[in-house]
Scaffold this active site. Structure first.
Site, PDB file in Angstrom:
ATOM      1  N   CYS A  22       0.841  -1.201   0.000  1.00  0.00           N
ATOM      2  CA  CYS A  22       0.000   0.000   0.000  1.00  0.00           C
ATOM      3  C   CYS A  22       0.882   1.259   0.000  1.00  0.00           C
ATOM      4  CB  CYS A  22      -0.993  -0.027   1.149  1.00  0.00           C
ATOM      5  SG  CYS A  22      -2.348   1.158   0.932  1.00  0.00           S
ATOM      6  N   HIS A  39      -3.728  -4.839  -0.335  1.00  0.00           N
ATOM      7  CA  HIS A  39      -3.316  -5.377   0.964  1.00  0.00           C
ATOM      8  C   HIS A  39      -3.389  -6.909   0.954  1.00  0.00           C
ATOM      9  CE1 HIS A  39      -3.079  -1.733   3.506  1.00  0.00           C
ATOM     10  NE2 HIS A  39      -3.990  -1.249   2.678  1.00  0.00           N
ATOM     11  N   GLU A  67      -2.580  -8.858   3.299  1.00  0.00           N
ATOM     12  CA  GLU A  67      -3.025  -9.298   4.633  1.00  0.00           C
ATOM     13  C   GLU A  67      -4.529  -9.125   4.836  1.00  0.00           C
ATOM     14  OE1 GLU A  67      -2.398  -4.894   5.276  1.00  0.00           O
ATOM     15  OE2 GLU A  67      -1.585  -6.469   3.989  1.00  0.00           O
TER      16      GLU A  67
END
Length: 203
Positions: free
Chosen positions: A79, A185, A187
């Protein structure tokens, strides 16, 4: 061991948790010696470019990143961490990046159709550029990842490895040698994101 750089910005512990899920050891650290001993580096980031760049440089962590990358150590920026890999950003002024990826960071506003919401937030399919990069080796052609951003990379064709459609193709991922960047992202992208982190750990 993976070093997740802690400079006061980023989803650090969700990232650490993601590595735990794929059986990889990761530490959240600002210790230069720990980063130097790590096998791989993660540069996370959320928020404003200028503030993040100042915090990274204040602790001398920018030099650590550049030194370790120059030795061939794999690094991935996520990001805002990806955006900081670029040469400069035009987010509320002009700010210098790390210069590891050729290109610039510009606002989505004015570059995408006006009816589209900014920030760009949600799930998008990745479109691979050229031969599928090794960090995407476990992904299918219709796999989606999660984005939250108002700025994006431009003039980075040499490094571009994936785009996403948001009124136009926008930069989703870049690579230059042993340096990768993901605007999305991993995650927050479920099993698809975990598979990207797994592939990165296998490099």
């Amino acid at each position: 061991m993976i070093a997740i750089i802690d400079y006061g910005i980023g989803n650090l512990f969700s990232l650490k948790s993601s590595f735990s899920k794929i059986g990889e050891q990761a530490v959240v650290t600002s210790d230069k010696e720990v980063i130097a001993k790590a096998d791989r580096i993660i540069l996370p980031g959320v928020g404003a470019f200028e503030d993040a760049a100042k915090k990274l440089r204040a602790g001398g962590l920018d030099k650590v990143v550049l030194d370790e990358v120059s030795k061939g150590k794999p690094l991935i920026g996520i990001c805002l961490g990806m955006q900081m890999l670029f040469e400069r950003s035009y987010e509320y002024g002009v700010h210098e990046g790390l210069g590891l990826i050729k290109g610039e960071i510009k606002p989505l506003e004015g570059d995408v159709p006006s009816e589209l919401k900014i920030p760009h937030m949600g799930w998008n399919k990745l479109d691979f550029v050229g031969e599928k990069d090794e960090i995407f080796k476990y992904l299918g052609d219709n796999d989606c990842v999660y984005f939250v951003h108002s700025y994006y990379g431009v003039e980075c064709e040499e490094a571009l490895i994936a785009t996403a459609e948001y009124g136009k193709p926008i930069t989703a991922a870049v690579r230059s040698g042993n340096v990768w960047g993901c605007q999305f992202h991993p995650e927050k992208s479920g099993n698809v994101g975990l598979s990207i982190l797994k592939a990165f750990c296998e490099i």
